[in-house]
Design an enzyme around this catalytic site. Structure first.
Site, PDB file in Angstrom:
ATOM      1  N   PRO A  25       0.822  -1.209   0.000  1.00 54.67           N
ATOM      2  CA  PRO A  25       0.000   0.000   0.000  1.00 54.67           C
ATOM      3  C   PRO A  25       0.859   1.264   0.000  1.00 54.67           C
ATOM      4  CG  PRO A  25       0.021  -1.039   2.165  1.00 54.67           C
ATOM      5  CD  PRO A  25       0.704  -1.984   1.243  1.00 54.67           C
ATOM      6  N   THR A  27       0.160   5.459  -0.110  1.00 56.89           N
ATOM      7  CA  THR A  27      -0.793   6.563  -0.145  1.00 56.89           C
ATOM      8  C   THR A  27      -0.416   7.573  -1.213  1.00 56.89           C
ATOM      9  OG1 THR A  27      -1.200   6.269   2.192  1.00 56.89           O
ATOM     10  CG2 THR A  27      -1.801   8.383   1.279  1.00 56.89           C
ATOM     11  N   GLN A 101      -6.389  -1.765   1.802  1.00 54.75           N
ATOM     12  CA  GLN A 101      -5.908  -1.616   3.179  1.00 54.75           C
ATOM     13  C   GLN A 101      -6.845  -0.685   3.942  1.00 54.75           C
ATOM     14  OE1 GLN A 101      -2.349   0.679   4.295  1.00 54.75           O
ATOM     15  NE2 GLN A 101      -1.556  -1.152   5.303  1.00 54.75           N
ATOM     16  N   HIS A 168      -4.449  -2.316   8.655  1.00 56.88           N
ATOM     17  CA  HIS A 168      -3.220  -1.527   8.840  1.00 56.88           C
ATOM     18  C   HIS A 168      -2.870  -1.451  10.326  1.00 56.88           C
ATOM     19  CE1 HIS A 168       0.062   0.979   8.151  1.00 56.88           C
ATOM     20  NE2 HIS A 168      -0.464   1.945   7.439  1.00 56.88           N
ATOM     21  N   ALA A 170       0.248  -1.302  11.258  1.00 56.43           N
ATOM     22  CA  ALA A 170       1.675  -0.952  11.212  1.00 56.43           C
ATOM     23  C   ALA A 170       1.886   0.565  11.209  1.00 56.43           C
ATOM     24  CB  ALA A 170       2.291  -1.558   9.948  1.00 56.43           C
ATOM     25  N   TYR A 173       0.117   3.866  13.147  1.00 55.45           N
ATOM     26  CA  TYR A 173      -1.281   4.316  13.149  1.00 55.45           C
ATOM     27  C   TYR A 173      -2.033   3.685  14.329  1.00 55.45           C
ATOM     28  CZ  TYR A 173       0.018   6.314   8.726  1.00 55.45           C
ATOM     29  OH  TYR A 173       0.651   7.058   7.775  1.00 55.45           O
ATOM     30  N   ARG A 225      -1.191  -6.260   8.669  1.00 57.80           N
ATOM     31  CA  ARG A 225       0.145  -5.647   8.554  1.00 57.80           C
ATOM     32  C   ARG A 225       0.611  -5.126   9.910  1.00 57.80           C
ATOM     33  NH1 ARG A 225       2.984  -1.146   4.510  1.00 57.80           N
ATOM     34  NH2 ARG A 225       4.527  -2.674   3.916  1.00 57.80           N
TER      35      ARG A 225
HETATM   36  C1  LIG Z   1       4.569   7.193  -0.915  1.00 56.81           C
HETATM   37  C2  LIG Z   1       4.392   6.111   0.090  1.00 56.81           C
HETATM   38  C3  LIG Z   1       3.162   5.901   0.657  1.00 56.81           C
HETATM   39  C4  LIG Z   1       2.962   4.854   1.586  1.00 56.81           C
HETATM   40  N1  LIG Z   1       1.707   4.624   2.080  1.00 56.81           N
HETATM   41  C5  LIG Z   1       1.487   3.528   2.868  1.00 56.81           C
HETATM   42  C6  LIG Z   1       0.165   3.136   3.214  1.00 56.81           C
HETATM   43  O1  LIG Z   1      -0.843   3.712   2.785  1.00 56.81           O
HETATM   44  N2  LIG Z   1       0.036   2.066   4.039  1.00 56.81           N
HETATM   45  C7  LIG Z   1       1.107   1.354   4.491  1.00 56.81           C
HETATM   46  O2  LIG Z   1       0.931   0.383   5.228  1.00 56.81           O
HETATM   47  N3  LIG Z   1       2.371   1.675   4.131  1.00 56.81           N
HETATM   48  C8  LIG Z   1       2.577   2.713   3.302  1.00 56.81           C
HETATM   49  N4  LIG Z   1       3.851   2.989   2.852  1.00 56.81           N
HETATM   50  C9  LIG Z   1       4.947   2.040   3.135  1.00 56.81           C
HETATM   51  C10 LIG Z   1       5.083   1.021   1.981  1.00 56.81           C
HETATM   52  O3  LIG Z   1       3.972   0.149   1.961  1.00 56.81           O
HETATM   53  C11 LIG Z   1       6.363   0.165   2.108  1.00 56.81           C
HETATM   54  O4  LIG Z   1       6.303  -0.575   3.296  1.00 56.81           O
HETATM   55  C12 LIG Z   1       7.601   1.035   2.106  1.00 56.81           C
HETATM   56  O5  LIG Z   1       7.580   1.948   1.030  1.00 56.81           O
HETATM   57  C13 LIG Z   1       8.885   0.195   2.035  1.00 56.81           C
HETATM   58  O6  LIG Z   1       8.974  -0.481   0.815  1.00 56.81           O
HETATM   59  P1  LIG Z   1       9.957   0.071  -0.355  1.00 56.81           P
HETATM   60  O7  LIG Z   1      11.310   0.282   0.273  1.00 56.81           O
HETATM   61  O8  LIG Z   1       9.938  -1.069  -1.363  1.00 56.81           O
HETATM   62  O9  LIG Z   1       9.374   1.326  -0.885  1.00 56.81           O
HETATM   63  C14 LIG Z   1       4.048   4.040   1.950  1.00 56.81           C
HETATM   64  C15 LIG Z   1       5.315   4.276   1.382  1.00 56.81           C
HETATM   65  C16 LIG Z   1       5.485   5.284   0.446  1.00 56.81           C
HETATM   66  C17 LIG Z   1       6.841   5.440  -0.177  1.00 56.81           C
END
Ligand SMILES: Cc1cc2nc3c(=O)[nH]c(=O)nc-3n(C[C@H](O)[C@H](O)[C@H](O)COP(=O)(O)O)c2cc1C
Length: 382
Positions: A25, A27, A101, A168, A170, A173, A225
């Site tokens: 996920p 955002t 999510q 969610h 994790a 939140y 998560r």
């Molecule tokens: C722009 C952005 C938005 C994110 N939004 C969420 C989210 O809505 N929910 C969530 O559980 N994690 C969110 N994350 C965390 C990602 O799901 C992921 O765990 C994190 O980016 C690490 O993975 P990566 O290194 O491959 O980017 C977000 C990360 C980024 C970069």
């Protein structure tokens, strides 16, 4: 080279996932102020759903009280179903399983996103980062309503045609806040002992499972998560988080998802312990598949994780940069994988404007951005 991660696998509920790549996920902050889905969001998901087995759509708020961001997607009312369906439909049309999510923000929500700027939390304890406002403690009735709201949002996800939902729990939140001995100072049924700090996350999970049983099909996927550690004292430490995972794994859930800065990291709050966190989870999850996220970019990294027992590798920012990651690997075209992002490609890559802004301020290194910096699940990042 034939990678194991390109092979399908089966979830406990019998659903076949076509490969082990997961879009985690992320955002986009691109919904209307009402929380309704925009075309920019639909386009983003369409472009990235042709490869991964599962696409987890960014956190949607289950109630207005639980909103975290300006531009966040809402799942808080039935009139959101049509918009959510647009996202679920494009993901399915591209061949992936769409998972929504569900979240409740709590003390790290953006003040501009919540009613009267008033944050809520388990207790009146602000997040430890500088300048974070003091939240109001939720009443017992609000807590009970929050649990019901997760069930109602699940009904909407079912109606919108999603293949499942992810809780969610994790990234600091509300659900994590209830588990945290830092955020949760309550002395009622929702706070105190480890069992009581687990109670909110488990209540949400049980409500969602009951909703699936009543309104969905047995093939509707439920995932959870979690983040295993917090940097504060008191704060969450992995032994308690792993214990909670063990309890969760005894429920009928379909996968467990770890949010890490780096997928293969060992505990950052127990530096002497060199065992990767995911191994600690593998040993308690039994048949429940484990998905991990954090700085995964290359096929070799994914294969090593899968060979070590990981069911799903969640590739976040790299799938923003390279929407055709899976297709290129399947075609043997690994040299064609793109590992850096130029703002000149923002349009081409269907990156919505609010996410562009975030990427630019976050990476600050001119024209070419790489994904070298970890996404820190312990940092509020608005
Ligand atoms: C722009 C952005 C938005 C994110 N939004 C969420 C989210 O809505 N929910 C969530 O559980 N994690 C969110 N994350 C965390 C990602 O799901 C992921 O765990 C994190 O980016 C690490 O993975 P990566 O290194 O491959 O980017 C977000 C990360 C980024 C970069």
């Amino acid at each position: 080279m034939r990678y194991k991660f390109l092979e399908s696998f089966q979830l406990p509920n019998g659903v076949i996932v076509k490969n082990r790549i997961v879009l985690p996920p992320m955002t986009l902050r691109s919904s209307y102020a009402t929380g309704d889905v925009t075309d920019a969001e639909v386009d983003f998901y369409r472009l990235r759903s042709g490869g991964p087995g599962m696409v987890i759509v960014e956190m949607a708020y289950v109630s207005k009280l639980g909103k975290s961001y300006v531009g966040q997607i809402g799942a808080d009312s039935d009139d959101k179903i049509d918009g959510l369906k647009k996202i679920a439909d494009v993901i399915k049309a591209q061949g992936a399983l769409p998972i929504l999510q569900l979240s409740f923000g709590g003390r790290i929500a953006q003040q501009e996103a919540v009613l009267d700027g008033q944050l809520v939390a388990p207790s009146q304890v602000p997040d430890h980062h500088a300048g974070m406002p003091i939240p109001r403690a939720l009443t017992s009735d609000e807590i009970a309503q929050g649990v019901l709201d997760f069930g109602l949002a699940t009904q909407r996800a079912i109606a919108a045609g999603f293949a499942g939902v992810e809780i969610h729990g994790a990234n600091m939140y509300l659900i994590q806040q209830f588990f945290s001995p830092h955020a949760n100072q309550r002395q009622d049924q929702w706070g105190g002992s480890l069992e009581r700090r687990m109670a909110y996350g488990l209540a949400v999970l049980d409500e969602i499972i009951a909703t699936r049983d009543q309104y969905g099909s047995p093939s509707f996927i439920v995932g959870y998560r979690q983040s295993p550690e917090e940097p504060t004292t008191p704060g969450i430490r992995f032994p308690e988080a792993v214990q909670m995972a063990e309890v969760i794994a005894q429920r009928p859930i379909d996968y467990f998802h770890l949010s890490l800065k780096s997928a293969s990291q060992s505990p950052f709050m127990a530096k002497e312990d060199k065992e990767p966190l995911f191994e600690k989870y593998l040993s308690v999850l039994g048949a429940v598949p484990l998905v991990v996220a954090g700085l995964i970019r290359t096929p070799a990294q994914v294969e090593a994780l899968v060979q070590a027992g990981i069911a799903g590798a969640a590739i976040g920012r790299e799938l923003i940069i390279e929407p055709n990651w899976v297709q290129k690997v399947m075609a043997g075209d690994e040299l064609g994988l793109r590992y850096a992002l130029s703002p000149l490609d923002f349009d081409l890559l269907k990156i919505p404007k609010p996410l562009r802004q975030w990427l630019l301020t976050r990476f600050k290194n001119g024209l070419v951005m790489t994904t070298d910096a970890g996404f820190d699940p312990q940092m509020p990042w608005h």
